[in-house]
Design a protein around this motif. Structure first.
Motif, PDB file in Angstrom:
ATOM      1  N   ARG A 194       2.146   6.856  -6.773  1.00  0.00           N
ATOM      2  CA  ARG A 194       1.123   7.934  -7.305  1.00  0.00           C
ATOM      3  C   ARG A 194       1.728   9.246  -6.912  1.00  0.00           C
ATOM      4  NH1 ARG A 194      -3.548   5.187  -4.191  1.00  0.00           N
ATOM      5  NH2 ARG A 194      -3.851   3.847  -5.687  1.00  0.00           N
ATOM      6  N   ARG A 195       2.266   9.394  -5.898  1.00  0.00           N
ATOM      7  CA  ARG A 195       2.759  10.783  -5.511  1.00  0.00           C
ATOM      8  C   ARG A 195       3.966  11.263  -6.532  1.00  0.00           C
ATOM      9  NH1 ARG A 195       5.072  11.373   0.120  1.00  0.00           N
ATOM     10  NH2 ARG A 195       5.027   9.002   0.022  1.00  0.00           N
ATOM     11  N   ARG A 241       0.765  -1.207   0.139  1.00  0.00           N
ATOM     12  CA  ARG A 241      -0.078  -0.117  -0.024  1.00  0.00           C
ATOM     13  C   ARG A 241       0.912   1.407   0.054  1.00  0.00           C
ATOM     14  NH1 ARG A 241      -5.394   1.436   3.070  1.00  0.00           N
ATOM     15  NH2 ARG A 241      -5.949   2.636   1.284  1.00  0.00           N
ATOM     16  N   SER A 242       1.877   1.366   0.920  1.00  0.00           N
ATOM     17  CA  SER A 242       2.591   2.344   0.649  1.00  0.00           C
ATOM     18  C   SER A 242       3.514   2.669  -0.377  1.00  0.00           C
ATOM     19  CB  SER A 242       3.491   2.405   1.974  1.00  0.00           C
ATOM     20  OG  SER A 242       4.713   1.596   1.883  1.00  0.00           O
ATOM     21  N   SER A 243       4.019   1.553  -1.080  1.00  0.00           N
ATOM     22  CA  SER A 243       4.794   1.606  -2.533  1.00  0.00           C
ATOM     23  C   SER A 243       3.840   2.359  -3.429  1.00  0.00           C
ATOM     24  CB  SER A 243       5.256   0.510  -2.906  1.00  0.00           C
ATOM     25  OG  SER A 243       4.392  -0.693  -2.838  1.00  0.00           O
ATOM     26  N   ARG A 244       2.478   2.054  -3.438  1.00  0.00           N
ATOM     27  CA  ARG A 244       1.464   2.362  -4.424  1.00  0.00           C
ATOM     28  C   ARG A 244       1.289   3.778  -4.114  1.00  0.00           C
ATOM     29  NH1 ARG A 244      -3.129  -1.109  -3.326  1.00  0.00           N
ATOM     30  NH2 ARG A 244      -1.958  -2.823  -3.050  1.00  0.00           N
ATOM     31  N   ASN A 245       1.170   4.566  -2.973  1.00  0.00           N
ATOM     32  CA  ASN A 245       1.107   5.740  -2.442  1.00  0.00           C
ATOM     33  C   ASN A 245       2.350   6.516  -2.902  1.00  0.00           C
ATOM     34  OD1 ASN A 245      -1.409   5.409  -1.489  1.00  0.00           O
ATOM     35  ND2 ASN A 245      -0.614   5.343   0.532  1.00  0.00           N
ATOM     36  N   LEU A 246       3.508   5.940  -2.692  1.00  0.00           N
ATOM     37  CA  LEU A 246       4.933   6.835  -3.337  1.00  0.00           C
ATOM     38  C   LEU A 246       4.802   6.743  -4.677  1.00  0.00           C
ATOM     39  CD1 LEU A 246       7.446   7.707  -2.331  1.00  0.00           C
ATOM     40  CD2 LEU A 246       8.327   5.279  -2.906  1.00  0.00           C
ATOM     41  N   ARG A 294       2.401  12.487  -9.979  1.00  0.00           N
ATOM     42  CA  ARG A 294       1.676  13.714  -9.972  1.00  0.00           C
ATOM     43  C   ARG A 294       2.590  14.873  -9.700  1.00  0.00           C
ATOM     44  NH1 ARG A 294      -3.062  12.123  -5.746  1.00  0.00           N
ATOM     45  NH2 ARG A 294      -1.302  11.092  -4.953  1.00  0.00           N
ATOM     46  N   ASN A 295       3.890  14.486  -9.323  1.00  0.00           N
ATOM     47  CA  ASN A 295       4.767  15.553  -8.930  1.00  0.00           C
ATOM     48  C   ASN A 295       5.438  16.042 -10.328  1.00  0.00           C
ATOM     49  OD1 ASN A 295       6.769  17.135  -8.422  1.00  0.00           O
ATOM     50  ND2 ASN A 295       7.824  15.824  -6.711  1.00  0.00           N
TER      51      ASN A 295
END
Length: 188
Positions: A13-14, A6-11, A17-18
């Motif tokens: 995504r960020r 889950r945290s690797s997917r959030n990373l 978007r950056n």
């Protein structure tokens, strides 16, 4: 220790978007083309400007021959070149770079005029210059030549017409000498 899924997917995504830094990457891709085009435009503009200056000097200098002033003062080729150099802007190295060619043809000699550029088959400049201002009623051709150095040629934009990588600028004035009664000067 591996990151949870889950945290690797959030990373990820960020990161997508950056977009900070994207302008720098885009500029780095476009800058060589932009600056190459800019320098090519500047070089072509300088060639046109130098050609116009050479044309103006040719017309002004040819007037001396057309009116018989050069013949009356018994100008030699070097004296006529010095006269030309006095009118050339700081744009040219006149003493070593400007070539003066003055040729006369008999009355009604417009058909026998040869104004081909003095470039041989190996694209080398052949400075076989003469000074023959003619007499009253003769047809005269005054030509000035200058080998313009090119800089953008090294970047792939090539406007050179000489083998040494330079552009031969040519200015020509063709006219009929005024019937001023001035006898012809000796040719050199």
């Amino acid at each position: 220790m591996p990151l949870p899924a889950r945290s690797s997917r959030n990373l990820l995504r960020r990161f997508r978007r950056n977009d900070r830094g994207s302008a720098v990457v885009e500029f780095a891709l476009i800058a060589p083309l932009f600056f190459g085009l800019l320098f090519a435009i500047i070089e072509v503009s300088m060639i046109f400007f130098a050609s116009q200056v050479l044309e103006t000097v040719t017309q002004d200098s040819a007037r001396m021959v057309m009116t018989g002033q050069a013949q009356g003062a018994s100008y030699t080729q070097q004296q006529f070149k010095d006269f030309v150099c006095g009118r050339v802007a700081a744009l040219f190295d006149c003493t070593n770079g400007v070539y003066v060619d003055v040729r006369s043809y008999p009355n009604n000699g417009f058909g026998s005029i040869n104004i081909a550029p003095p470039i041989d088959s190996s694209q080398a400049f052949n400075p076989n210059m003469k000074y023959c201002p003619g007499s009253a009623g003769d047809v005269v051709v005054v030509r000035l030549f200058y080998q313009w150095p090119l800089f953008v040629t090294k970047l792939g934009f090539n406007t050179a017409n000489l083998a040494n990588g330079k552009r031969l600028l040519t200015a020509t004035a063709t006219f009929k000498n005024e019937p001023s009664g001035v006898s012809g000067a000796t040719c050199s």
